[in-house]
Scaffold this motif. Structure first.
Motif: not given
Length: 629
Positions: A532-545
């Motif tokens: 969403n532009g500036e509102e981009e977020r990472l997933p809660e589960d960070l293993d894949g990231v």
């Protein structure tokens, strides 16, 4: 010389240094003629007295010693504990304060706390008392892994509470002011250091020793063999999260005594007592030092003590370092008790206003460096794990009771967290694009190829876009490969904490509490992963990231030749010629030994500078020269 001549003339010794002495002291005509040297009237000194001999005009004055607290009297290991009977406080103040404590209970403002004493991924524990927190607006108090949010006792938010509750909070503030004055009097009498400016009040409602637990009828109080088998309502502890050396004041209120009292002087034997014991380095700046040093007996052989709380309205104070080297417990009595514990809470990290201001400064910083990236990660973790999760884990009833003040604060905290999370997502995107640009440069797409890089599995790939190159330059500015390490370290720590909080929320302890006091869903990741532009977020589960960043880092190091790649990871290895010849450090200048020999290091025929004007030679002042002689 003139001062010495004046003194010699006054003492009758001037004639001995007259013209007939022939000593040749070389002091001029002043001593040769046996008279004093003429001096200006303002500088003519008199004979030195006793004060003049002791005076040292060039000595630095010694600083005044700082006032030290009175040492603890020998043989008094409980110095710093003071007990006050009820009559030490104003009767009207006690009456209003006790009505306020009762009103908070009547409106349901006392609740059980679910703590985690041993940290994340450890069992939860429910308190044996119900309690709440009152204090300065925005203050919190954290103990045993739980953060309590204070109901404000002043400010516009009081209008959002029921009228009886708002009035009770104001009366708690009046009691706090009265205990502050009394604590300062005790501190002055004992000579102890530390603040008595109480900022939070922890109010505990305690049932009698035989009272059945409201949520678990099989749950009973523990007994303490050192206290004669007495039942313990509050276990041994030292108060934490306080300013060092600050005072703790406790107001003792027995609602049953005031209700059942029939005669003016009739008192009920409540049986409530506070137990004290020595415990070296229990809290304070050296907390745990004696235990880590292997000290087996932290009590020092000092026996524990029991203090009878007596009638309702009594108080006790723990001043100076008493809380640092002692522990206390509450032994249950035979009636209901409410204690109002007044403390000087820590501000840094526990005052919502200070925490939010610090977060805004982190977001406003325009630097792009590893330190700034790490600061943003720490700020996000603080908001998420120390504030937002602590708020939502305590349930909907807790949120509703604290809404008049804290609803807006939590909303702002969540908005700042969203901005920080968007930056974390942008960093991950930058690291991915930097790896792509490094791979493209290795293949010669948009820059000179790197001979050490491996061929790409996608030979038809186009050159990097402008945005990808911009992200690659930003990663290089942060430190190249070091940028990957900064983000990986923050994400791994965040992943572990989220796992711990997931275990905490899933604990079976919550099943024993009513539904309104169970954890609420965390609304931070409802649309995680959406761009969403500036509102981009990472997933809660960070293993894949984390796995992706580790793979991108390996490719970045491989394709950039293992360096902290900048905009061009393959610059020309040949050094550029300097516009100015540099001196040879090994070449030593020649030294000339004989006097008058020309210096070979200087230009023998220097050219005069026409712009430089000759400075006029200063004229000698004959009087000044004579004075110097």
């Amino acid at each position: 010389a003139g001062r010495y001549a004046a003194w010699s003339r006054a003492s009758g010794l001037g004639s001995s240094f007259g013209s007939g002495s022939g000593l040749g002291l070389g002091f001029g005509s002043g001593f040769g003629s046996g008279s004093a040297m003429p001096m200006p009237k303002r500088q003519r000194p008199g004979p030195p007295g006793p004060a003049a001999k002791k005076r040292r005009p060039h000595a630095t004055p010694k600083p005044k010693p700082k006032p030290r607290p009175k040492p603890k009297p020998r043989g008094d290991p409980y110095h710093g504990f003071v007990f006050d009977p009820p009559e030490r406080l104003d009767a009207a103040l006690r009456s209003r304060s006790e009505a306020a404590l009762r009103a908070l209970g009547d409106h349901g403002y006392y609740a059980y706390d679910v703590t985690q004493p041993l940290g994340l991924e450890s069992p939860l524990a429910r308190t044996f008392v119900t309690r709440n927190l009152v204090g300065d607006p925005g203050m919190t108090y954290k103990y045993l892994g739980l953060r309590m949010f204070a109901h404000p006792w002043s400010g516009d938010a009081l209008s959002g509470y029921p009228p009886a509750v708002g009035s009770a909070l104001r009366d708690i503030a009046r009691l706090n002011a009265g205990l502050t004055r009394r604590a300062e009097e005790h501190a002055a009498a004992l000579g102890t250091d530390g603040s008595s400016d109480f900022s939070v009040v922890l109010i505990n409602r305690m049932g009698a020793a035989d009272e059945v637990d409201a949520l678990d009828r099989r749950r009973g109080l523990k007994t303490d063999p050192d206290m004669g088998g007495a039942k313990v309502r509050v276990s041994w502890h030292a108060d934490s999260c306080l300013e060092h050396f600050s005072t703790i004041a406790v107001y003792h209120f027995l609602p049953t005594e005031n209700t059942n009292q029939t005669k003016k002087n009739e008192k009920i034997e409540s049986g409530w007592r506070v137990a004290l014991r020595v415990q070296r380095d229990a809290e304070g700046p050296n907390a745990g030092r004696s235990r880590r040093a292997g000290v087996s007996d932290l009590t020092g052989g000092v026996p524990s003590q029991k203090v009878d709380m007596g009638a309702s309205g009594s108080c006790y104070y723990m001043l100076g370092d008493f809380n640092h080297d002692h522990q206390h417990a509450v032994l249950a009595g035979n009636c209901e008790r409410i204690s109002s514990t007044h403390r000087v809470g820590k501000r840094e990290g526990h005052d919502a206003g200070l925490v939010l201001d610090k977060t805004r400064r982190v977001l406003a910083a325009a630097k792009r460096c590893p330190k700034q990236w790490a600061s943003e990660g720490r700020a996000l973790d603080e908001l998420e794990f120390e504030w937002l999760r602590q708020w939502f884990v305590q349930g909907a009833a807790h949120a509703a009771l604290h809404a008049p003040y804290w609803a807006d604060v939590i909303a702002e905290t969540q908005a700042l967290w969203t901005r920080l999370e968007a930056r974390e997502a942008l960093k991950v995107r930058m690291l991915e694009n930097a790896a792509r640009v490094a791979a493209a440069r290795g293949l010669g797409l948009g820059s000179e190829p790197n001979p050490n890089s491996n061929p790409s599995p996608n030979p038809g790939r186009t050159s990097p876009t402008r945005r990808e190159r911009k992200h690659a330059d930003a990663v290089a500015q942060v430190g190249g490969a070091a940028a990957y390490d900064v983000v990986l370290q923050a994400l791994r720590l965040r992943r572990d904490k989220r796992r711990g909080w997931g275990i905490r929320v899933a604990d079976k302890m919550w099943d024993k509490l009513p539904e309104p006091f169970r954890p609420m869903p965390l609304p931070l990741f409802d649309d995680a992963g959406a761009d969403n532009g500036e509102e981009e977020r990472l997933p809660e589960d960070l293993d894949g990231v984390i796995s992706d960043i580790e793979r991108w880092k390996a490719a970045y190091l491989r394709d950039s030749g293992g360096a902290a790649a900048g905009p061009n990871p393959n610059p020309d290895p040949s050094p550029k010629p300097s516009a100015r010849p540099q001196p040879n450090p090994k070449k030593k200048k020649k030294k000339f030994k004989k006097k008058g020999q020309p210096n070979p290091n200087l230009n023998p025929n220097p050219k005069p500078n026409p712009k430089r004007k000759a400075m006029p030679r200063p004229k000698k002042n004959r009087k000044e020269g004579k004075a110097k002689k």
